[in-house]
Design an enzyme around this catalytic site. Structure first.
Site, PDB file in Angstrom:
ATOM      1  N   SER A 244      34.983-110.329 -31.363  1.00 38.92           N
ATOM      2  CA  SER A 244      36.064-110.673 -32.210  1.00 38.92           C
ATOM      3  C   SER A 244      35.701-112.392 -31.911  1.00 38.92           C
ATOM      4  O   SER A 244      35.926-113.064 -31.025  1.00 38.92           O
ATOM      5  CB  SER A 244      37.837-110.631 -32.333  1.00 38.92           C
ATOM      6  OG  SER A 244      38.060-111.406 -32.738  1.00 38.92           O
TER       7      SER A 244
ATOM      8  N   LYS B 246      38.828-107.973 -25.323  1.00 42.60           N
ATOM      9  CA  LYS B 246      38.015-107.720 -25.988  1.00 42.60           C
ATOM     10  C   LYS B 246      36.894-108.958 -25.408  1.00 42.60           C
ATOM     11  O   LYS B 246      35.462-108.793 -25.026  1.00 42.60           O
ATOM     12  CB  LYS B 246      37.741-109.273 -27.139  1.00 42.60           C
ATOM     13  CG  LYS B 246      38.095-108.318 -28.366  1.00 42.60           C
ATOM     14  CD  LYS B 246      37.333-106.497 -28.783  1.00 42.60           C
ATOM     15  CE  LYS B 246      38.231-105.858 -30.126  1.00 42.60           C
ATOM     16  NZ  LYS B 246      37.513-104.655 -30.529  1.00 42.60           N
TER      17      LYS B 246
ATOM     18  N   TYR C 139      45.336-108.895 -26.737  1.00 48.75           N
ATOM     19  CA  TYR C 139      44.110-107.734 -27.614  1.00 48.75           C
ATOM     20  C   TYR C 139      42.835-108.781 -27.249  1.00 48.75           C
ATOM     21  O   TYR C 139      42.146-108.075 -27.156  1.00 48.75           O
ATOM     22  CB  TYR C 139      44.612-108.126 -29.230  1.00 48.75           C
ATOM     23  CG  TYR C 139      43.459-107.774 -30.103  1.00 48.75           C
ATOM     24  CD1 TYR C 139      42.892-106.648 -30.203  1.00 48.75           C
ATOM     25  CD2 TYR C 139      42.782-108.905 -30.611  1.00 48.75           C
ATOM     26  CE1 TYR C 139      41.616-106.600 -31.177  1.00 48.75           C
ATOM     27  CE2 TYR C 139      42.143-108.957 -31.229  1.00 48.75           C
ATOM     28  CZ  TYR C 139      41.545-107.548 -31.534  1.00 48.75           C
ATOM     29  OH  TYR C 139      40.180-107.508 -32.530  1.00 48.75           O
TER      30      TYR C 139
HETATM   31  P1  NAD Z   1      40.463 -99.739 -37.456  1.00 49.73           P
HETATM   32  O1  NAD Z   1      42.043 -99.850 -36.345  1.00 49.73           O
HETATM   33  O2  NAD Z   1      40.217 -99.304 -38.309  1.00 49.73           O
HETATM   34  O3  NAD Z   1      39.485 -99.060 -36.336  1.00 49.73           O
HETATM   35  C1  NAD Z   1      39.303 -98.738 -35.412  1.00 49.73           C
HETATM   36  C2  NAD Z   1      39.373 -96.892 -35.290  1.00 49.73           C
HETATM   37  O4  NAD Z   1      38.731 -96.976 -33.932  1.00 49.73           O
HETATM   38  C3  NAD Z   1      40.868 -96.096 -35.843  1.00 49.73           C
HETATM   39  O5  NAD Z   1      39.729 -95.857 -36.904  1.00 49.73           O
HETATM   40  C4  NAD Z   1      41.169 -95.998 -35.199  1.00 49.73           C
HETATM   41  O6  NAD Z   1      41.527 -94.232 -34.946  1.00 49.73           O
HETATM   42  C5  NAD Z   1      40.074 -95.244 -33.882  1.00 49.73           C
HETATM   43  N1  NAD Z   1      40.244 -95.564 -32.047  1.00 49.73           N
HETATM   44  C6  NAD Z   1      41.232 -95.899 -31.613  1.00 49.73           C
HETATM   45  N2  NAD Z   1      41.646 -96.222 -30.428  1.00 49.73           N
HETATM   46  C7  NAD Z   1      40.400 -95.276 -30.037  1.00 49.73           C
HETATM   47  C8  NAD Z   1      40.477 -94.425 -29.176  1.00 49.73           C
HETATM   48  N3  NAD Z   1      40.633 -94.315 -27.744  1.00 49.73           N
HETATM   49  N4  NAD Z   1      39.293 -92.960 -29.102  1.00 49.73           N
HETATM   50  C9  NAD Z   1      38.999 -93.156 -30.424  1.00 49.73           C
HETATM   51  N5  NAD Z   1      39.826 -93.275 -31.041  1.00 49.73           N
HETATM   52  C10 NAD Z   1      40.053 -94.257 -31.810  1.00 49.73           C
HETATM   53  O7  NAD Z   1      39.696-101.294 -37.147  1.00 49.73           O
HETATM   54  P2  NAD Z   1      38.665-102.644 -37.561  1.00 49.73           P
HETATM   55  O8  NAD Z   1      39.399-102.947 -38.760  1.00 49.73           O
HETATM   56  O9  NAD Z   1      37.440-101.036 -38.701  1.00 49.73           O
HETATM   57  O10 NAD Z   1      38.093-102.787 -36.482  1.00 49.73           O
HETATM   58  C11 NAD Z   1      37.493-102.084 -35.979  1.00 49.73           C
HETATM   59  C12 NAD Z   1      36.504-102.900 -34.382  1.00 49.73           C
HETATM   60  O11 NAD Z   1      36.446-104.356 -35.053  1.00 49.73           O
HETATM   61  C13 NAD Z   1      37.455-103.232 -33.621  1.00 49.73           C
HETATM   62  O12 NAD Z   1      37.447-102.333 -32.073  1.00 49.73           O
HETATM   63  C14 NAD Z   1      38.709-104.252 -33.435  1.00 49.73           C
HETATM   64  O13 NAD Z   1      38.908-104.634 -32.480  1.00 49.73           O
HETATM   65  C15 NAD Z   1      37.044-105.089 -34.009  1.00 49.73           C
HETATM   66  N6  NAD Z   1      37.537-106.246 -35.241  1.00 49.73           N
HETATM   67  C16 NAD Z   1      38.235-106.160 -35.970  1.00 49.73           C
HETATM   68  C17 NAD Z   1      38.762-107.074 -36.905  1.00 49.73           C
HETATM   69  C18 NAD Z   1      39.101-107.435 -38.309  1.00 49.73           C
HETATM   70  O14 NAD Z   1      40.030-108.104 -38.873  1.00 49.73           O
HETATM   71  N7  NAD Z   1      39.520-106.609 -38.767  1.00 49.73           N
HETATM   72  C19 NAD Z   1      38.440-108.912 -36.922  1.00 49.73           C
HETATM   73  C20 NAD Z   1      38.006-108.517 -35.522  1.00 49.73           C
HETATM   74  C21 NAD Z   1      37.376-107.509 -34.591  1.00 49.73           C
HETATM   75  C1  UD1 Z   2      44.002-112.161 -36.985  1.00 46.41           C
HETATM   76  C2  UD1 Z   2      44.133-112.569 -35.595  1.00 46.41           C
HETATM   77  C3  UD1 Z   2      42.909-111.677 -35.039  1.00 46.41           C
HETATM   78  C4  UD1 Z   2      42.152-110.780 -35.603  1.00 46.41           C
HETATM   79  C5  UD1 Z   2      42.168-110.842 -36.361  1.00 46.41           C
HETATM   80  C6  UD1 Z   2      41.882-109.110 -36.762  1.00 46.41           C
HETATM   81  C7  UD1 Z   2      46.818-113.810 -34.967  1.00 46.41           C
HETATM   82  C8  UD1 Z   2      46.970-114.966 -34.285  1.00 46.41           C
HETATM   83  N1  UD1 Z   2      45.280-113.817 -35.280  1.00 46.41           N
HETATM   84  O1  UD1 Z   2      43.458-113.545 -37.084  1.00 46.41           O
HETATM   85  O2  UD1 Z   2      42.962-112.391 -32.968  1.00 46.41           O
HETATM   86  O3  UD1 Z   2      40.930-110.946 -34.979  1.00 46.41           O
HETATM   87  O4  UD1 Z   2      43.551-111.178 -37.278  1.00 46.41           O
HETATM   88  O5  UD1 Z   2      42.544-108.557 -37.218  1.00 46.41           O
HETATM   89  O6  UD1 Z   2      47.409-112.980 -35.243  1.00 46.41           O
HETATM   90  N2  UD1 Z   2      48.808-115.736 -43.324  1.00 46.41           N
HETATM   91  C9  UD1 Z   2      49.450-116.230 -44.175  1.00 46.41           C
HETATM   92  N3  UD1 Z   2      50.427-115.101 -44.336  1.00 46.41           N
HETATM   93  C10 UD1 Z   2      50.080-113.724 -43.976  1.00 46.41           C
HETATM   94  C11 UD1 Z   2      48.684-113.290 -43.283  1.00 46.41           C
HETATM   95  C12 UD1 Z   2      48.088-114.646 -42.829  1.00 46.41           C
HETATM   96  O7  UD1 Z   2      50.056-117.241 -44.380  1.00 46.41           O
HETATM   97  O8  UD1 Z   2      51.217-112.990 -44.373  1.00 46.41           O
HETATM   98  C13 UD1 Z   2      47.422-116.695 -43.146  1.00 46.41           C
HETATM   99  C14 UD1 Z   2      47.851-116.986 -41.665  1.00 46.41           C
HETATM  100  O9  UD1 Z   2      48.571-118.126 -40.635  1.00 46.41           O
HETATM  101  C15 UD1 Z   2      45.869-117.459 -41.539  1.00 46.41           C
HETATM  102  C16 UD1 Z   2      45.394-116.619 -42.370  1.00 46.41           C
HETATM  103  O10 UD1 Z   2      46.028-116.448 -43.637  1.00 46.41           O
HETATM  104  O11 UD1 Z   2      46.366-119.085 -41.628  1.00 46.41           O
HETATM  105  C17 UD1 Z   2      44.565-115.455 -41.813  1.00 46.41           C
HETATM  106  O12 UD1 Z   2      45.311-114.333 -40.901  1.00 46.41           O
HETATM  107  P1  UD1 Z   2      44.927-113.185 -40.901  1.00 46.41           P
HETATM  108  O13 UD1 Z   2      44.412-112.562 -42.139  1.00 46.41           O
HETATM  109  O14 UD1 Z   2      46.051-112.486 -40.331  1.00 46.41           O
HETATM  110  O15 UD1 Z   2      43.817-113.409 -39.877  1.00 46.41           O
HETATM  111  P2  UD1 Z   2      43.561-114.607 -38.666  1.00 46.41           P
HETATM  112  O16 UD1 Z   2      45.828-114.929 -38.264  1.00 46.41           O
HETATM  113  O17 UD1 Z   2      42.490-115.450 -38.534  1.00 46.41           O
END
Ligand code: NAD
Ligand code: UD1
Length: 338
Positions: A125, A153, A149
């Site tokens: 991430s 990572k 979290y």
């Molecule tokens: P998500 O929660 O939708 O998907 C993760 C999946 O992993 C879920 O279906 C959950 O049931 C499964 N899971 C969790 N723990 C498990 C375990 N111990 N065994 C088996 N399954 C398990 O999340 P996502 O948004 O699809 O994110 C996927 C990956 O990308 C995650 O590792 C997350 O940290 C990373 N990531 C997400 C974002 C984002 O904004 N969505 C940003 C950066 C990184």
């Molecule tokens: C957040 C996490 C980041 C994680 C990512 C994906 C925090 C501080 N960071 O990123 O570690 O990898 O989600 O899960 O939680 N915002 C609003 N109102 C809202 C929600 C968000 O104004 O209700 C703003 C936030 O202040 C930010 C932007 O929208 O400026 C994006 O927020 P968000 O979608 O939560 O993503 P990140 O904060 O970038």
């Protein structure tokens, strides 16, 4: 046909990647414990691709259950999405995050070694960059994390750096995602958060559908274009495709590679809000609230390395992302719960 084990393949990014893999003639095996996803995703994947991938409902923290999959399946590569991802929850329940995210990954790497599976894509991430000294962010920037979290990572990145150093056969891609939003164009798959959304896009779409009263904008006094936070939003289908592209790189015995996956553009909260209003065709109420703890002003990627080395280039615009997020929300007001 190459066989890819997708951990967390029922989740938001995983499910979109599974579709792209199937469309690119990979055989997909999903393992997920459904802790943050629904079995309905399998039906949706089938509706889109006409194919239902093999699915194991298994917790990666259970070594024996995971080993049974490795015994059963011949696997060419693993894409490892499974993990817990809510920053606030990780602060409140750090042990749960360390246990789930670290033990699952250690089990996985151990079994990959035991069964001679040598290609791994890991979901990292942009959170590993903390508050960057400048933008855009390059892959060689210093890494700082500020919450459990993020620490999971960074720890997993470190584990994979240490491991690949002494296992020349083993290839790993650390993909640092910026802010994935959007949904599949069919309106059949999208983000389905549990409870009150933490992230911007699902919150806005829930206001638009009438589930929440207004969007709280967290701070308008940052040093940005309009005072609100700036992020690099990337369409989840663009992000998914990055995983398909990076597999080819791993299959060349690349060793460890690290890529930012974003668009290279930063948009403010109010710019996203305005784009969502264009997508919906009506006003979406918002209020300015105080800053959220731990937020930074600006975060966006330089993605030249991914473009040069794996041919990755995001295709979708912010308006496309908002259109698809709204289409998903409108067609599935209660997500996968029907
Ligand atoms: P998500 O929660 O939708 O998907 C993760 C999946 O992993 C879920 O279906 C959950 O049931 C499964 N899971 C969790 N723990 C498990 C375990 N111990 N065994 C088996 N399954 C398990 O999340 P996502 O948004 O699809 O994110 C996927 C990956 O990308 C995650 O590792 C997350 O940290 C990373 N990531 C997400 C974002 C984002 O904004 N969505 C940003 C950066 C990184
Ligand atoms: C957040 C996490 C980041 C994680 C990512 C994906 C925090 C501080 N960071 O990123 O570690 O990898 O989600 O899960 O939680 N915002 C609003 N109102 C809202 C929600 C968000 O104004 O209700 C703003 C936030 O202040 C930010 C932007 O929208 O400026 C994006 O927020 P968000 O979608 O939560 O993503 P990140 O904060 O970038």
């Amino acid at each position: 046909m190459k066989r890819i084990l997708v951990t967390g393949g029922m989740g938001y990014i995983g499910s979109h990647t599974v579709v792209d893999l199937i469309e690119n003639n990979y055989e997909v095996i999903i393992v997920d414990n459904l802790s943050n996803s629904s079995k309905e995703v399998l039906n949706r994947i089938n509706k889109i691709t006409n194919h239902t991938p093999k699915f194991y409902e298994v917790d990666l923290c259970n070594y024996n259950d995971l080993e049974n999959i490795f015994k059963e399946e011949k696997i060419d590569a693993v894409i490892h999405f499974a993990g817990l991802k809510a920053v606030g929850e990780s602060v409140a329940k750090p042990l749960m995050y360390y246990q789930n995210n670290l033990i699952s990954t250690l089990n996985l790497i151990d079994l990959m070694e035991k069964y001679d599976v040598n290609n791994l894509v890991f979901s990292s991430s942009a959170t590993v960059y903390g508050d960057p000294v400048s933008v855009p962010i390059y892959e060689n920037f210093d890494l700082h994390v500020t919450n459990p979290y993020g620490r999971t990572k960074l720890m997993i990145e470190d584990i994979l750096r240490d491991y690949t150093n002494v296992h020349p056969k083993f290839n790993a891609a650390l993909l640092r995602y910026f802010n994935p939003i959007g949904a599949h164009k069919s309106g059949l798959m999208g983000e389905d958060p549990n409870g009150i959304p933490n992230n911007l896009m699902p919150y806005i779409t829930q206001v638009a559908i009438g589930k929440r009263e207004f969007l709280g904008v967290f701070g308008n006094d940052y040093n940005t274009v309009d005072g609100t936070g700036v992020r690099d939003y990337i369409h989840v289908c663009d992000l998914a495709h990055g995983h398909v592209l990076v597999l080819d790189k791993l299959f060349t015995n690349s060793g460890l590679v690290t890529y930012n996956l974003g668009t290279g553009n930063g948009y403010s909260v109010l710019q996203v809000h305005a784009a969502m209003e264009r997508a919906c065709g009506f006003k979406i109420p918002y209020k300015i609230l105080p800053r959220r703890d731990g937020d930074i002003a600006t975060c966006y990627a330089n993605c030249d390395k991914a473009e040069k080395e794996i041919g990755f280039k995001a295709q979708y615009t912010l308006d496309d992302m908002c259109r698809d997020s709204w289409n998903w929300q409108k067609n599935n007001p209660n997500g996968y719960k029907g």
